[in-house]
Enzyme design. Structure first.
Site, short mmCIF file in Angstrom:
data_model
loop_
_atom_site.label_atom_id
_atom_site.label_comp_id
_atom_site.label_asym_id
_atom_site.label_seq_id
_atom_site.Cartn_x
_atom_site.Cartn_y
_atom_site.Cartn_z
N ILE A 1 21.60 4.70 6.25
CA ILE A 1 22.52 5.66 5.63
C ILE A 1 23.96 5.25 5.81
O ILE A 1 24.86 5.91 5.32
CB ILE A 1 22.32 7.08 6.18
CG1 ILE A 1 22.26 7.07 7.70
CG2 ILE A 1 21.10 7.72 5.60
CD1 ILE A 1 22.28 8.45 8.26
N TYR B 1 26.33 11.22 2.09
CA TYR B 1 25.56 10.70 3.22
C TYR B 1 26.22 11.13 4.53
O TYR B 1 27.45 11.19 4.61
CB TYR B 1 25.50 9.17 3.16
CG TYR B 1 24.58 8.65 2.07
CD1 TYR B 1 24.97 8.67 0.74
CD2 TYR B 1 23.32 8.14 2.37
CE1 TYR B 1 24.14 8.21 -0.27
CE2 TYR B 1 22.48 7.67 1.37
CZ TYR B 1 22.89 7.70 0.06
OH TYR B 1 22.06 7.25 -0.93
N GLU B 2 25.41 11.39 5.54
CA GLU B 2 25.98 11.88 6.80
C GLU B 2 26.89 10.84 7.46
O GLU B 2 27.65 11.16 8.36
CB GLU B 2 24.88 12.33 7.77
CG GLU B 2 24.06 11.21 8.35
CD GLU B 2 22.89 11.74 9.20
OE1 GLU B 2 22.53 12.91 9.11
OE2 GLU B 2 22.32 10.91 9.94
N SER B 3 26.80 9.62 7.01
CA SER B 3 27.68 8.57 7.54
C SER B 3 29.13 8.76 7.09
O SER B 3 30.03 8.12 7.64
CB SER B 3 27.19 7.20 7.10
OG SER B 3 27.09 7.16 5.68
N GLN C 1 32.89 11.72 10.22
CA GLN C 1 31.67 12.51 10.40
C GLN C 1 32.00 13.95 10.81
O GLN C 1 31.26 14.87 10.47
CB GLN C 1 30.76 11.85 11.43
CG GLN C 1 30.18 10.55 10.87
CD GLN C 1 29.05 10.03 11.72
OE1 GLN C 1 29.30 9.46 12.77
NE2 GLN C 1 27.83 10.22 11.29
#
Lengths: 312, 259, 312, 259
Positions: free
Chosen positions: B68, B52-54, B83
């Site tokens: 997310i 996940y982009e988190s 990130q």
């Protein structure tokens, strides 16, 4: 970009009330960054800025989220620097939409993608005026934002995008624990908290718990932000609600869902701000208003990990 | 369970999950893509590797993540990264095999708009913006698009290219240019999963290759804002099995957050 | 720089012997990187390369340290990429000096500063062909290394140095613990281990301890390297001696001091290699040769930290 | 304790430690700088904030670190960061106030050579190289140099400029250029602590400002490879106190690793 003019911050006791910390660090006209990606968004700091009515702000964040939308609704934001402006999984940021759609006086927007915002903070924290990234070719984003430029690789002659350094006047982060000097330890999602702190001129660390420095020193790999970057420490349990703090309390997803209808209408939006922001003195009153039931529902179930051995 | 009772969102989630193989490394977005990934994990692809982009890597969420950055993505994940690492090391580093995107508008070349409807400086609708979409479209080796098909969403020309597809026909900067000429590292959109059927890209243009059972070609033509090409070997996709629908409804999204 | 051609490595059990892992991953002519800054230098891997006599290597490391000097003494290194080549706090790397001073056939050197080497790995790990840094002005280093070039900031027009991406054929790191998939957790000094792994085509993780995946998952913020980057896992307790592993054993400083005289003379150098490398089958025999007294002396005194709470 | 018994290295460590204030943020090198910092911490600057290029921040070593990556620097430190963070965030980010360097050669402008003696491609002596020295000299706000003075170490022209001083007279790339013209962010060398006395920089050139008691100007002139400027108000530095010598010998370096 700094020119090596920042002084380290070595005071032994930086603990202040939220009111004092915001008063001292956030000024009209500042570029502010309240960091936290879903996790650790310090609503308590945003609410204090609202109460103090500090305006003319350039508000920078990957995800403006509800906390910046509230500043926008209150008219405190003159410019927004961002990469995704919505209510995650739910809907829109309605104050922002009211200030950008069909309005005679639209708010100034400076828009990147997440990677672009991260890269701006990487540059800002690393003392470089720019950061290169392999992105934006074919996209209209650079056409809408003149700050996105290109650079040529001296080895491959390939072109890459660049973004300029972002150096907020003040960065505010929230952490699970820190000592009185601001040495802050964070676990769970890290977002761009470290970069945001190193990029900033002034830093406020808000914390669920103030611990002894010895606790920090027992697990130094857990430290995300060394205290020498930190101006003020604010002890504010539940300071992130409706956002969350891993190991302390869950995200109030119901609130995020309810926010869609609260914020759609200016009247109910202002009513909310009036009740939960302007008529409370600070976070403890806010927490009391949430009610015991909600607090109990959101409180985290313990799930402690093992420690590791630092001996030699 | 009669097909008529199955919602379009359920068909989309089921069909999208079939795109995922066990051990695929997938960059998961919120909403239906998230449902599709977790459905794949609960059925044919138990070892699907979700990022996940988190910052959560190798997640095993035990509830449907509403965002997310949900805490359930952290607990019991294999790794939490900043990130900066997610975007630089994983995406730009070329380690993401499958990306998932949706949008308010898509054109025949797979260009996606999540920025504005109308003019950029005076928009009719201000949308959330790119988030991670532009870099996901730039770097994923395969890009899956999930969108309901309507004349307002499948448009001849998108108002703004947030995330690049295969050819750029925007009135803005990149009119007429092809993806390969710009040396965009990822391969671009491969599949579009809609509520009426599925499109693949041939020479960079969308072609309808699958039609959901119960949907007619006429319906599709009415929903699409341009004359959509139809594959000679158009397949009919049967409705998802009762088991799959039950997993979606009872296990993955009992609150109907996305279904 | 990669062109997005790397495949993730998802095998469930990657555990191999050091012999197998080196045989499979390190080939004649490769660019290798055995990472670790003072901490976690995997001598066991270096010794196995010596035993297998894999030559023609380009050996890259910030600090070549004793482990690369031994590869040089054995004639396995054709080129060294580095930033500081000495015996820390003690003296010289004598094999290196013999191959660079007053010799008809000097070894090829490509030389940066530490920051330059770190930047090369940042580029390599981030999929960029170059990395910018504010450095080298006034220094003769760029004059001695044509790979250091300049780039102009598109915002300030200031010139910055660049270094090219470094993408080793194989990176070898050592960690305190990992599971069979290679999810590796490290504490204490981190060096550039993460960047070195993400920059490499092939990766070997050597570990003091193989743990269950559940141990990794209980503290995911502790993970430095996700297993999908890792080809082989080697379980090799005491694999770093005379370097050290925080929480396991101390640095053998006496050995580093003694090395000065062992390595000054080719004869005693070869005798050492013969006794401690070539005549042992692997690390357990090496460890046995160290003797119980030394093992006991270097073994770490426990100093465990507390765990943290990941609940929600 | 008679002055004659005090070693030059002890005088250097003692004098260097006096350069450090409590709460200075110092980038600590190995050897004598490390001794000087730990002496300052044990005496007049208990809150000296030490950062090592190995990644240890806010260290409180309870034994003399033999290397800059010693485990005693980790245990009970305030933070461990990656080396990328040390170089990018701390050094390049301009957070280091005091840097410490030594070298095999220094010239009157504070240019340091730790790379080669002789020609770069066919050196007489191959030295270790820069390590972090070049960036420390580039970014530290104040740079302290610690070196014993001999005609071989204090030379008119260094064979190689590893770390930039105030003016560049190398036969290599930067002949004749001044530091300010190159916009090097740090302020360059401020003080040179030797075994015979101390130099400061005036208009970028070394000037002897302090002479250790018992050392004559003639001795200094013989040790320096160029005609060293002497300050009009040359100070005499008394030997370090017995307390300080005892701390150095008994507490900090009982094994005489660096003394």
């Amino acid at each position: 970009m700094f020119d090596h003019t920042r002084a380290p911050k070595l005071s032994r006791n930086k603990v202040r009330s939220m009111k004092e910390a915001i008063q001292d660090s956030v000024h009209s006209g500042d570029t502010i960054l309240i960091e936290g990606f879903t996790h650790l968004i310090c609503f308590a700091a945003g609410h204090e800025i609202l109460r103090q009515g500090i305006g003319n702000l350039t508000a920078a964040r990957l995800t403006p989220d509800l906390v910046y939308d509230q500043l926008i609704e209150a008219g405190l934001v003159k410019k927004l620097i961002f990469s995704w402006a919505g209510n995650p999984g739910v809907g829109s940021l309605h104050a922002l939409r009211r200030r950008t759609e069909k309005t005679a006086e639209p708010m100034e927007l400076e828009e990147y993608s997440h990677f672009g915002m991260v890269a701006r903070l990487l540059a800002g924290s690393s003392g470089l005026p720019f950061w290169p990234l392999d992105n934006y070719r074919g996209s209209d984003i650079p056409g809408a934002n003149q700050s996105i430029r290109t650079i040529e690789c001296p080895y491959t002659q390939k072109k890459f995008a660049t973004v300029p350094a972002l150096n907020p006047d003040v960065t505010i982060i929230h952490c699970q624990r820190c000592d009185k000097e601001g040495n802050a330890q964070v676990w769970g999602l890290l977002g761009t908290q470290k970069e945001a702190v190193f990029a900033a001129k002034r830093v406020i660390v808000v914390t669920e718990e103030i611990c002894e420095t010895s606790v920090i020193r027992r697990d130094p790999n857990r430290t995300l932000v060394p205290g020498i970057l930190v101006d003020h420490v604010v002890h504010e349990p539940w300071g992130c609600h409706p956002s969350y703090v891993q190991g302390h309390y869950d995200r109030d997803n119901d609130f995020y869902v309810a926010w869609e209808s609260i914020s759609k209408d200016t009247r109910s939006y202002q009513d909310y701000l009036s009740e939960f922001v302007y008529s409370v003195k600070g976070r403890s009153e806010y927490r009391a208003k949430l009610g015991k039931g909600l607090i109990e529902k959101l409180a985290a179930e313990p799930r402690k990990c093992e420690g590791v051995d630092y001996g030699y | 369970m009669a097909t008529s009772l199955i919602k379009p969102s359920e068909r989309m989630a089921a069909r999208a999950s079939a795109e995922l193989k066990s051990q695929d490394v997938v960059f998961v977005g919120i909403g239906l893509p998230n449902l599709a990934c977790n459905l794949a994990r609960a059925t044919h692809a138990p070892e699907l590797f979700m990022i996940y982009e988190s910052g959560a890597v190798g997640t095993v969420p035990d509830r449907l993540p509403v965002s997310i950055g949900d805490p359930t993505l952290v607990t019991d994940s294999l790794a939490i990264l900043s990130q900066a690492d997610i975007f630089q090391l994983f995406l730009q580093g070329g380690l993401i095999e499958v990306g998932f995107l949706g949008g308010a508008q898509v054109d025949r070349f797979g260009n996606l708009n999540t920025t504005v409807i109308g003019d950029y400086t005076a928009p009719k609708v201000r949308l959330p913006g790119s988030g991670g979409a532009c870099e996901i479209a730039t770097h994923s080796k395969r890009l899956l698009i999930m969108m309901s098909m309507t004349p307002r969403t499948f448009v001849p020309v998108v108002d703004f290219i947030t995330s690049p597809g295969h050819r750029f026909v925007s009135q803005r900067t990149n009119a007429g240019v092809e993806r390969d000429k710009l040396k965009i590292p990822g391969n671009g959109p491969t599949t579009v999963i809609t509520d009426v059927g599925v499109c693949q890209f041939r020479s960079g243009e969308m072609v309808l290759t699958e039609l959901y059972s119960g949907v007619t070609l006429d319906q599709v033509r009415k929903q699409c804002g341009w004359e959509l090409k139809i594959d000679d070997n158009l397949l009919e996709v049967p409705p998802p099995s009762e088991t799959i629908v039950r997993i979606l409804r009872e296990k993955l999204d009992p609150q109907c957050l996305y279904l």
